[in-house]
Design a protein around this motif. Structure first.
Motif, PDB file in Angstrom:
ATOM      1  N   MET A  47      46.717  58.670  37.122  1.00  0.00           N
ATOM      2  CA  MET A  47      46.073  57.351  37.164  1.00  0.00           C
ATOM      3  C   MET A  47      44.780  57.353  36.374  1.00  0.00           C
ATOM      4  SD  MET A  47      46.629  56.144  41.136  1.00  0.00           S
ATOM      5  CE  MET A  47      46.043  57.703  41.779  1.00  0.00           C
ATOM      6  N   VAL A  48      44.463  56.183  35.842  1.00  0.00           N
ATOM      7  CA  VAL A  48      43.214  55.954  35.118  1.00  0.00           C
ATOM      8  C   VAL A  48      42.553  54.717  35.704  1.00  0.00           C
ATOM      9  CG1 VAL A  48      42.158  55.430  32.892  1.00  0.00           C
ATOM     10  CG2 VAL A  48      44.091  56.971  32.997  1.00  0.00           C
ATOM     11  N   VAL A  49      41.240  54.788  35.929  1.00  0.00           N
ATOM     12  CA  VAL A  49      40.504  53.652  36.463  1.00  0.00           C
ATOM     13  C   VAL A  49      39.413  53.257  35.486  1.00  0.00           C
ATOM     14  CG1 VAL A  49      38.900  55.130  37.729  1.00  0.00           C
ATOM     15  CG2 VAL A  49      39.232  52.756  38.455  1.00  0.00           C
ATOM     16  N   GLY A  50      39.137  51.966  35.438  1.00  0.00           N
ATOM     17  CA  GLY A  50      38.050  51.447  34.623  1.00  0.00           C
ATOM     18  C   GLY A  50      37.209  50.477  35.426  1.00  0.00           C
ATOM     19  N   GLY A  51      35.878  50.556  35.265  1.00  0.00           N
ATOM     20  CA  GLY A  51      34.961  49.627  35.911  1.00  0.00           C
ATOM     21  C   GLY A  51      34.382  48.683  34.876  1.00  0.00           C
ATOM     22  N   PHE A  52      34.346  47.393  35.170  1.00  0.00           N
ATOM     23  CA  PHE A  52      34.035  46.386  34.164  1.00  0.00           C
ATOM     24  C   PHE A  52      32.818  45.560  34.561  1.00  0.00           C
ATOM     25  CE2 PHE A  52      38.381  47.541  33.497  1.00  0.00           C
ATOM     26  CZ  PHE A  52      38.584  47.448  32.126  1.00  0.00           C
ATOM     27  N   SER A  53      32.249  44.895  33.550  1.00  0.00           N
ATOM     28  CA  SER A  53      31.049  44.095  33.756  1.00  0.00           C
ATOM     29  C   SER A  53      31.313  42.829  34.547  1.00  0.00           C
ATOM     30  CB  SER A  53      30.427  43.721  32.402  1.00  0.00           C
ATOM     31  OG  SER A  53      29.986  44.874  31.722  1.00  0.00           O
ATOM     32  N   ASP A  54      32.573  42.406  34.617  1.00  0.00           N
ATOM     33  CA  ASP A  54      32.894  41.211  35.390  1.00  0.00           C
ATOM     34  C   ASP A  54      33.113  41.521  36.866  1.00  0.00           C
ATOM     35  OD1 ASP A  54      35.267  42.544  35.308  1.00  0.00           O
ATOM     36  OD2 ASP A  54      36.434  40.920  34.414  1.00  0.00           O
ATOM     37  N   SER A  55      32.642  42.700  37.317  1.00  0.00           N
ATOM     38  CA  SER A  55      32.696  43.155  38.715  1.00  0.00           C
ATOM     39  C   SER A  55      34.085  43.582  39.159  1.00  0.00           C
ATOM     40  CB  SER A  55      32.150  42.086  39.676  1.00  0.00           C
ATOM     41  OG  SER A  55      33.069  41.024  39.837  1.00  0.00           O
ATOM     42  N   SER A  56      35.023  43.741  38.247  1.00  0.00           N
ATOM     43  CA  SER A  56      36.379  44.140  38.617  1.00  0.00           C
ATOM     44  C   SER A  56      36.590  45.631  38.391  1.00  0.00           C
ATOM     45  CB  SER A  56      37.407  43.346  37.804  1.00  0.00           C
ATOM     46  OG  SER A  56      37.310  43.691  36.426  1.00  0.00           O
TER      47      SER A  56
END
Length: 623
Positions: free
Chosen positions: A351-360
């Motif tokens: 699995m790969v996770v990403g954190g984004f500026s739109d709070s998602s």
């Protein structure tokens, strides 16, 4: 009555009553107080004269540059604190134009060593700016520690006494702590760590670094027990196979005739491969030579199914050598448009996770990447409804699982060791725990007062650490909503946090240019690493727990020995921020790979070599 009139009345009373001794004692006390007040006035700085800062610093600068070459590089260390505080004193007194001219005049002297600080202070134009800026507050609330040899220190004192440089004398007395050592001057190469902002205590760093650090691995871990069992069984199996192969080779060699040449070459090749494999095993198992320590935290019990999965993983691993090299798949986030702040890969690479500026927070299943997505009608991602906020690949709407709950940009995300949980931290000052199996938010941890820059699971899971803008790091457990420990001591933001491999310590990197090592049981700082010239952005621990690497905003990487607290080797080469670091065992020596993450359109995967961390790779996962 006025003070003078009262003193005169008292003296007349004593004279009239005949208290001669008391009258003389009172007269001596008045004379002593008047002398002290005159000396205080003579030592005080003249008010409302901005030129006194320019003249005082310029004379000190000329004297330092004209000193003997043997002591010049030590005396020049005094100039930066004097320059900074002359500038801030001018600003605080309201002399904005004079402060600006002073800053531009002498800025070039300190560009090489302190360019980042100068860029931040350049916009300081009013006393209000000094109160609001974190760097300015830190500089004014704490003292500089400067190392000088004994003779350099005497030269400086003689200059200050001879010239009566009252402004410089006041700044040096109030803002600098000197660490004087006997013997010859220190080397010019040591200038990076001889001028540091360490607080008001002179011996703080020295006292901290005298504490003992047990850098070994955890004793009697599940992996260690199973690897021993497997190695014993593999050794017995290999010995039986070698005996059978040797008997067969003897028979074939006796019947060889003309085929003897090719057979001999094959035998030599097999022996070479076997020897290479043995050498690689012995070299990659250097970690086993590290000392074992007992855990200070109560470690969670390992479920039976987890032990079985670890055992299966160990059995399926293939030993790497120069004839069996691994292959790696690279994945890139495209067209993120500054929206992707962080990423991470689970330990098993699934699995790969990403954190984004739109709070998602978005999680991708690596096994399903590249497969055609199922679509229904003509409705795309933009037409998804509110009920589809948690969707997976199987539903066909998105190629990822979407987690929403934060109310600000997500700055860090990390998987648990077994990939069943996910942590994310955000500018909303919260940390959230997600279940990758249920696709749901389980807990929201509230404790920090400002944005949380980093969060990391411990190597055994259950516990995790966070780093925040509130200048603290905190240790949490999954089953409690309040922190177990609060690590306070940094003078600025704590930008990154990293667990030690034995879970007994955590390391924190800060904008105050220091790295600290904390004991998780007591919450005390047991090491302070000083040497970076800019904020520390990344940390990594060696697999055996003996060394630590730290990367800063200028692109410098430093290797530290945890037991001594000394820098083993500074590594220069990058021209910009070092955002992440990872260690890797290769043959006999320990190397580590560092990556720079571009913010413009893509971001590297934080643990791109997660499959190779143990020095092995599953054959089934080779592309």
């Amino acid at each position: 009555m006025e003070d003078e009139e009262m003193e005169r009345k008292v003296q007349q009373y004593l004279h009239r009553k005949g208290f001669r001794l008391t009258e003389l004692a009172l007269q001596e006390e008045r004379n002593r107080l008047s002398t002290t007040s005159l000396s205080d006035v003579s030592l005080s700085r003249p008010d409302n004269d901005p030129a006194r800062y320019y003249d005082g610093y310029n004379k000190l600068r000329s004297w330092a540059y004209n000193s003997l070459d043997q002591y010049k590089h030590e005396l020049l260390r005094v100039l930066y604190p004097a320059f900074i505080h002359c500038f801030m004193d001018l600003v605080s007194e309201g002399h904005t134009l004079e402060a600006r001219a002073f800053f531009l005049k002498f800025r070039e002297d300190h560009e090489l060593m302190h360019s980042r600080d100068l860029q931040k202070l350049e916009g300081t134009l009013s006393p209000l700016h000094l109160e609001e800026m974190d760097l300015a507050r830190s500089l004014r609330e704490n003292k500089f520690r400067i190392k000088l040899c004994e003779y350099s220190y005497e030269l400086l004192l003689q200059y200050l006494q001879k010239t009566q440089a009252l402004v410089m004398l006041g700044i040096i007395n109030e803002r600098i702590i000197f660490e004087v050592s006997a013997g010859q001057p220190s080397l010019i190469s040591d200038d990076a760590d001889v001028v540091a902002l360490v607080g008001t205590s002179k011996d703080l760093a020295k006292q901290i670094n005298q504490k003992e650090v047990h850098w070994g691995l955890l004793e009697d871990s599940v992996e260690e027990r199973m690897e021993k069992a497997l190695s014993d069984s593999d050794r017995a199996e290999a010995e039986s196979k070698d005996a059978d192969a040797e008997d067969n080779n003897k028979k074939k060699s006796s019947e060889g005739g003309k085929q003897g040449g090719p057979l001999n070459k094959k035998l030599k090749k097999d022996k070479l491969v076997g020897a290479t494999g043995k050498n690689t095993k012995s070299e990659t198992s250097m970690i086993s030579a590290a000392p074992r320590v007992k855990p200070e935290l109560t470690l969670p019990a390992t479920p039976v199914e987890v032990e079985q999965s670890i055992l299966e993983d160990l059995r399926n691993r293939a030993q790497l050598n120069n004839l069996a090299l691994p292959s790696v798949s690279f994945y890139t986030f495209l067209n993120t448009h500054n929206g992707l702040n962080c990423s991470s890969i689970s330990n098993d690479g699934s699995m790969v996770v990403g954190g984004f500026s739109d709070s998602s927070v978005k999680v991708w299943d690596m096994a399903k990447i590249g497969q055609p997505a199922k679509t229904s009608n003509s409705q795309g991602e933009n037409g998804s409804s509110q009920d589809e906020r948690l969707s997976s690949t199987s539903e066909g709407k998105r190629p990822y699982t979407l987690f929403q709950g934060h109310s600000g940009p997500v700055y860090s995300a990390a998987f648990s060791p077994f990939g069943d949980f996910l942590l994310s931290s955000s500018s909303d000052s919260t940390i959230r725990l997600w279940s990758t199996k249920l696709n749901a938010n389980l807990v929201c941890y509230k404790g920090h007062n400002y944005p949380v820059w980093d969060v990391q699971f411990s190597p055994v899971g259950h516990y995790f650490a966070s780093a925040s803008h509130d200048r603290t790091a905190r240790i949490w457990s999954m089953d409690k909503i309040q922190p177990l420990r609060i690590m306070a001591g940094h003078l600025a933001d704590v930008d990154c946090v990293q667990w030690h491999v034995n879970c007994n310590y955590i390391a924190t990197g800060s904008s105050d240019k220091t790295v600290r090592l904390w004991d998780v049981q007591t919450g005390e700082c047991i090491r302070m690493f000083i040497g970076h010239r800019s904020m520390v952005l990344s940390l990594a621990m060696s697999p055996d727990g003996r060394y630590m690497a730290s990367g800063d905003e200028d692109g410098t990487i430093m290797m530290w020995d945890l037991s001594t607290g000394r820098c083993v080797s500074p590594l220069a080469g990058h021209n910009s921020c070092v955002w992440s670091l990872a260690f890797r065992i290769i043959l006999v020596q320990q190397f580590f790979l560092c990556f720079i993450a571009a913010r413009e359109h893509c971001l590297h995967l934080d643990r791109l070599i997660a499959l190779l961390n143990s020095g092995m790779l599953r054959p089934a996962q080779r592309p």
